[in-house]
Design a protein around this motif. Sequence first.
Motif, PDB file in Angstrom:
ATOM      1  N   UNK A   1      34.320  27.834 -28.789  1.00  0.00           N
ATOM      2  CA  UNK A   1      36.018  27.829 -28.691  1.00  0.00           C
ATOM      3  C   UNK A   1      36.293  28.001 -27.367  1.00  0.00           C
ATOM      4  N   UNK A   2      35.349  29.265 -27.168  1.00  0.00           N
ATOM      5  CA  UNK A   2      36.208  28.800 -25.574  1.00  0.00           C
ATOM      6  C   UNK A   2      35.749  27.334 -24.617  1.00  0.00           C
ATOM      7  N   UNK A   3      34.380  27.394 -24.815  1.00  0.00           N
ATOM      8  CA  UNK A   3      34.071  26.008 -23.985  1.00  0.00           C
ATOM      9  C   UNK A   3      35.098  24.738 -24.189  1.00  0.00           C
ATOM     10  N   UNK A   4      35.551  24.798 -25.769  1.00  0.00           N
ATOM     11  CA  UNK A   4      36.841  23.673 -25.935  1.00  0.00           C
ATOM     12  C   UNK A   4      37.969  24.074 -25.146  1.00  0.00           C
ATOM     13  N   UNK A   5      38.008  25.425 -25.681  1.00  0.00           N
ATOM     14  CA  UNK A   5      39.418  26.041 -24.732  1.00  0.00           C
ATOM     15  C   UNK A   5      40.018  25.069 -23.250  1.00  0.00           C
ATOM     16  N   UNK A   6      38.227  25.747 -22.667  1.00  0.00           N
ATOM     17  CA  UNK A   6      38.815  26.066 -21.436  1.00  0.00           C
ATOM     18  C   UNK A   6      38.573  24.123 -20.597  1.00  0.00           C
ATOM     19  N   UNK A   7      37.738  23.269 -21.544  1.00  0.00           N
ATOM     20  CA  UNK A   7      38.031  21.984 -21.662  1.00  0.00           C
ATOM     21  C   UNK A   7      38.968  21.564 -21.251  1.00  0.00           C
TER      22      UNK A   7
ATOM     23  N   UNK B   1      38.044  26.898 -12.783  1.00  0.00           N
ATOM     24  CA  UNK B   1      38.128  26.661 -14.271  1.00  0.00           C
ATOM     25  C   UNK B   1      36.821  25.723 -15.186  1.00  0.00           C
ATOM     26  N   UNK B   2      36.543  24.939 -13.396  1.00  0.00           N
ATOM     27  CA  UNK B   2      35.302  23.981 -14.174  1.00  0.00           C
ATOM     28  C   UNK B   2      33.988  25.078 -14.457  1.00  0.00           C
ATOM     29  N   UNK B   3      34.328  26.646 -12.772  1.00  0.00           N
ATOM     30  CA  UNK B   3      32.862  27.072 -13.004  1.00  0.00           C
ATOM     31  C   UNK B   3      33.203  27.654 -14.679  1.00  0.00           C
ATOM     32  N   UNK B   4      33.735  28.305 -14.298  1.00  0.00           N
ATOM     33  CA  UNK B   4      34.165  28.953 -15.337  1.00  0.00           C
ATOM     34  C   UNK B   4      33.854  28.441 -16.434  1.00  0.00           C
TER      35      UNK B   4
END
Length: 549
Positions: free
Chosen positions: A50-56, A27-30
């Motif tokens: 939004x993707x960056x916020x969701x992955x965080x 997930x950190x790589x993504x």
Amino acid sequence: MPPHDPEVVSVEQNSELNQASLRLTVSASALLYMVVLSGLRPADAATYLPIILYISTFIIASIFLRMAIKRWPGHFFWRRLFSMLHDYTGIAFAMVLGGEGALPIYAALLWVTLGNGMRFGSHYLALATAIALATLVVIFLFNPFWRSQPYLFLMLIVTTVVVPAYAHILLKRTRLASEEAIAANQEKSRFLAQASHDLRQPIHSIGLFTACLRDARLGSEELRLVDNIDRSLHTVSQLFRSILDIYTLDNGKLEPQSEPLSLDELLRDVVKQNTEAARWAGVEMRLRPCQHWVDANAGLLTTMVQNLVSNAIKYAPGKPVLIGARRQANGLAVVVYDKGCGIAAEHLPEVFKEFYRVRRTRDKDVEGLGLGLSIVKRISQLLDVNVHIRSTPERGTRVAITGLKQVAAQPLAPRVKSPQERLHGLRICLIEDDANVSMATKALLEKWGCVVEVHTDADILDADCDIIIADFDLGTKASGAECIATIRERRGREVPALVITGHEIERIRQSLHSLNISVLAKPVRPPELRSVLLEQAKSIERSRFSYEV
């Protein structure tokens, strides 16, 4: 439901922890990929945010999930299902919103599917594959890009089915091969243990008869022959002990019980047991007295030191061997130092492997299987200590057992009698069903001045004795421990007792620990037997002294 076997719990906990750790890495790589992608395509940054916020958020939730796995280990189906849904939801969210740019995240979907199957088995692989296909369908329905690329999407579907199916075949074959290998290894271990046990009986009796011959006023030539017999028996005894030690350690079910030990007494016992071997090799053993006490398992620590001393004697013939204890920052260390031929640097990383031996032309006849240091290394892991080896060719080798936990010294009662006086007149009940062993043991004990009464089973045990010596395996009627219990019950007191066994000594020792019964492994060297009897006689004197006071 959580498994009852601690080994299964440990394996599954490690598998889930590894999966959870890898989840954080992926997930950190993504997240890093999406951040780089938004930097390379500023026009689409609003789409990727939004993707960056969701992955965080996904990473934070994954951290708490890993903490829960570590806190509550075991096999919990619903937790594993939640973990899979957690993974696939994050992948679906990223691929729906990211469209074409999020295509590399499909690799994470394949990783989740294969990861669950490889770690948890074919049932979880099938479940993960079904959820993965459902995830792809959701992505296809909610993103116009994927609907416009039906053949590309069909390729993802086929890949999601074919790769796990092939992995399932490989898993099945690997599992079958592993089970066959484990079964073959267990069968080999059982065979070695049974052969070792059956051959120990005659070797044990021959050793006792040889000890009797040594005191029979023989001529110098006859004594030399007896000495050669004894030396050969010592070599065979060491080989059998190595085989049984490896078998016991391979079982992986040893749970060492620690107790306060006098290092000085332990080291003196090891030196006594190796006196004859050192004399044959022309080795002078030098023991540095110490007053340290440690918290450890007596049998396992003795085996470690015994193997190190035996190696030093074999590979440093005609040279001195120094044995002692030293204080270190992390506790105490037992050190064995010899001035033998030494070990070259390229061999040092390999010497703890089974059957590995450093061969030289001049030491080609050194006895042994190359198991000594391997046994030492395995036991060190059980006792949570370390083994360090330093060696210089032609100058010698230094091996240290470090990390021993020091404890306060325990009180010792003063010695009242000499060893000869202590054994003289000692009444011993010998319980042994092997005629040769019984005859040899009785003859040896009587030469030491003991009064021996021999029994073969528990039917007529009514001996009034000072010490009981019993074979553990007495056939189908009763074990040695049961015979000891019978005598103690009839006498109304806890008669000091010793069991001699050819089975796994640590297993027998643990099963008899609460009964206060000493244990020796066959074939028993006469000095070992004498040493234990002296300790038993000493305890009898203490009891009598306390009663009189």
